[in-house]
Design a protein around this motif. Structure first.
Motif, mmCIF file in Angstrom:
data_model
loop_
_atom_site.group_PDB
_atom_site.id
_atom_site.type_symbol
_atom_site.label_atom_id
_atom_site.label_comp_id
_atom_site.label_asym_id
_atom_site.label_seq_id
_atom_site.Cartn_x
_atom_site.Cartn_y
_atom_site.Cartn_z
ATOM 1 N N ARG A 1 0.842 -1.201 0.000
ATOM 2 C CA ARG A 1 0.000 0.000 0.000
ATOM 3 C C ARG A 1 0.874 1.247 0.000
ATOM 4 O O ARG A 1 1.771 1.382 0.819
ATOM 5 C CB ARG A 1 -0.891 0.019 1.241
ATOM 6 C CG ARG A 1 -1.929 -1.078 1.222
ATOM 7 C CD ARG A 1 -2.842 -1.030 2.395
ATOM 8 N NE ARG A 1 -3.573 0.229 2.451
ATOM 9 C CZ ARG A 1 -4.394 0.523 3.442
ATOM 10 N NH1 ARG A 1 -4.580 -0.317 4.427
ATOM 11 N NH2 ARG A 1 -5.021 1.681 3.441
ATOM 12 N N ASP B 1 -0.812 4.265 0.006
ATOM 13 C CA ASP B 1 -1.749 5.289 0.441
ATOM 14 C C ASP B 1 -1.754 5.515 1.956
ATOM 15 O O ASP B 1 -2.480 6.370 2.443
ATOM 16 C CB ASP B 1 -3.161 4.917 -0.008
ATOM 17 C CG ASP B 1 -3.658 3.625 0.643
ATOM 18 O OD1 ASP B 1 -2.814 2.758 0.969
ATOM 19 O OD2 ASP B 1 -4.877 3.472 0.803
ATOM 20 N N LEU B 2 -0.945 4.798 2.693
ATOM 21 C CA LEU B 2 -1.013 4.871 4.154
ATOM 22 C C LEU B 2 -0.605 6.227 4.713
ATOM 23 O O LEU B 2 -1.097 6.643 5.752
ATOM 24 C CB LEU B 2 -0.142 3.767 4.775
ATOM 25 C CG LEU B 2 -0.668 2.358 4.548
ATOM 26 C CD1 LEU B 2 0.351 1.328 4.999
ATOM 27 C CD2 LEU B 2 -1.990 2.153 5.263
ATOM 28 N N ASN C 1 -1.445 9.045 3.759
ATOM 29 C CA ASN C 1 -2.566 9.981 3.696
ATOM 30 C C ASN C 1 -3.747 9.593 4.572
ATOM 31 O O ASN C 1 -4.760 10.280 4.563
ATOM 32 C CB ASN C 1 -3.044 10.117 2.246
ATOM 33 C CG ASN C 1 -1.941 10.607 1.338
ATOM 34 O OD1 ASN C 1 -1.135 11.437 1.727
ATOM 35 N ND2 ASN C 1 -1.886 10.069 0.132
ATOM 36 N N THR C 2 -3.647 8.517 5.316
ATOM 37 C CA THR C 2 -4.791 8.056 6.091
ATOM 38 C C THR C 2 -5.139 9.031 7.218
ATOM 39 O O THR C 2 -4.261 9.621 7.838
ATOM 40 C CB THR C 2 -4.552 6.647 6.676
ATOM 41 O OG1 THR C 2 -5.756 6.229 7.329
ATOM 42 C CG2 THR C 2 -3.432 6.626 7.693
ATOM 43 N N GLN C 3 -6.418 9.192 7.454
ATOM 44 C CA GLN C 3 -6.907 10.028 8.545
ATOM 45 C C GLN C 3 -7.384 9.165 9.717
ATOM 46 O O GLN C 3 -7.756 9.693 10.755
ATOM 47 C CB GLN C 3 -8.059 10.917 8.052
ATOM 48 C CG GLN C 3 -7.651 11.887 6.951
ATOM 49 C CD GLN C 3 -6.543 12.837 7.383
ATOM 50 O OE1 GLN C 3 -6.586 13.413 8.467
ATOM 51 N NE2 GLN C 3 -5.528 12.982 6.535
ATOM 52 N N ASN C 4 -7.375 7.847 9.539
ATOM 53 C CA ASN C 4 -7.823 6.927 10.579
ATOM 54 C C ASN C 4 -6.802 6.912 11.714
ATOM 55 O O ASN C 4 -5.644 6.529 11.522
ATOM 56 C CB ASN C 4 -7.988 5.533 9.963
ATOM 57 C CG ASN C 4 -8.542 4.526 10.941
ATOM 58 O OD1 ASN C 4 -8.080 4.426 12.070
ATOM 59 N ND2 ASN C 4 -9.520 3.772 10.490
ATOM 60 N N ILE D 1 -5.113 3.508 12.588
ATOM 61 C CA ILE D 1 -4.106 3.120 11.605
ATOM 62 C C ILE D 1 -2.856 3.980 11.788
ATOM 63 O O ILE D 1 -1.737 3.469 11.737
ATOM 64 C CB ILE D 1 -4.655 3.229 10.165
ATOM 65 C CG1 ILE D 1 -5.717 2.154 9.936
ATOM 66 C CG2 ILE D 1 -3.538 3.100 9.137
ATOM 67 C CD1 ILE D 1 -6.406 2.229 8.584
ATOM 68 N N GLN D 2 -3.032 5.270 12.040
ATOM 69 C CA GLN D 2 -1.887 6.143 12.281
ATOM 70 C C GLN D 2 -1.079 5.663 13.490
ATOM 71 O O GLN D 2 0.151 5.647 13.457
ATOM 72 C CB GLN D 2 -2.339 7.588 12.496
ATOM 73 C CG GLN D 2 -2.809 8.271 11.242
ATOM 74 C CD GLN D 2 -3.316 9.686 11.510
ATOM 75 O OE1 GLN D 2 -3.493 10.091 12.652
ATOM 76 N NE2 GLN D 2 -3.544 10.434 10.450
ATOM 77 N N LEU E 1 -2.584 -4.334 7.919
ATOM 78 C CA LEU E 1 -2.594 -3.223 6.968
ATOM 79 C C LEU E 1 -2.399 -3.679 5.525
ATOM 80 O O LEU E 1 -2.472 -2.873 4.609
ATOM 81 C CB LEU E 1 -1.497 -2.221 7.332
ATOM 82 C CG LEU E 1 -1.665 -1.522 8.681
ATOM 83 C CD1 LEU E 1 -0.441 -0.704 8.999
ATOM 84 C CD2 LEU E 1 -2.922 -0.669 8.690
ATOM 85 N N TYR F 1 -2.723 -4.871 1.849
ATOM 86 C CA TYR F 1 -3.760 -4.671 0.830
ATOM 87 C C TYR F 1 -4.366 -6.003 0.451
ATOM 88 O O TYR F 1 -3.663 -6.964 0.174
ATOM 89 C CB TYR F 1 -3.150 -4.019 -0.417
ATOM 90 C CG TYR F 1 -4.125 -3.913 -1.564
ATOM 91 C CD1 TYR F 1 -5.154 -2.988 -1.519
ATOM 92 C CD2 TYR F 1 -4.026 -4.745 -2.666
ATOM 93 C CE1 TYR F 1 -6.056 -2.888 -2.563
ATOM 94 C CE2 TYR F 1 -4.920 -4.657 -3.708
ATOM 95 C CZ TYR F 1 -5.937 -3.723 -3.655
ATOM 96 O OH TYR F 1 -6.825 -3.632 -4.685
#
Length: 134
Positions: free
Chosen positions: A42, A44-45, A47-50, A53-54, A117, A119
């Motif tokens: 992945r 895109d991690l 840019n995550t807002q979760n 996950i951060q 995490l 994909y």
């Protein structure tokens, strides 16, 4: 990067890691970020807002920096290529030939984060073909 230099220095369990210069730490964090992207497939991690996950990404980065730093040590490299069956890390000893199935780094927490995490494409129909009655 998923972790700041200040967070890394405050959270690491190794005084040697905390004592590294900023350029060395940045290099380890870049390598850890690349490992996370490769292991999870992945990009895109970042840019995550979760928030969960951060938080997982911060923990994974910290653990990977420590892991990569450890394997960069000359003594560790020598042990890894030696023909000894077991390796001793402080008071902990492990057998090099008997890794558990599915183990990636040997750290259950880190391996679990990376697996969670990863994909995994969802299969399903993208469109519907109708017969013209509707």
């Amino acid at each position: 990067m998923f972790l700041t230099l200040e967070e890394l220095k405050a959270l690491t369990t190794f005084d040697e890691v905390a004592g590294l210069d900023n350029n060395s730490l940045n290099g380890y964090m870049l390598r850890a970020d690349a490992w996370i992207r490769r292991a999870t497939k992945r990009n895109d991690l970042l840019n995550t807002q979760n928030e969960s996950i951060q938080q997982d990404l911060k923990i994974a980065t910290l653990l990977l920096v420590e892991y990569i730093w450890y394997w960069d040590l000359p003594e560790t490299k020598e042990q890894a290529i030696s023909h000894d069956d077991s390796v001793k890390l402080g008071s902990y000893t492990f057998n090099k030939d008997k890794a558990r199935i599915g183990e990636e780094t040997g750290n259950d927490e880190l391996d679990g984060i990376l697996r969670s995490l990863r994909y995994s494409p969802k299969s399903g129909a993208f469109f519907v073909v109708r017969n013209g009655d509707s």
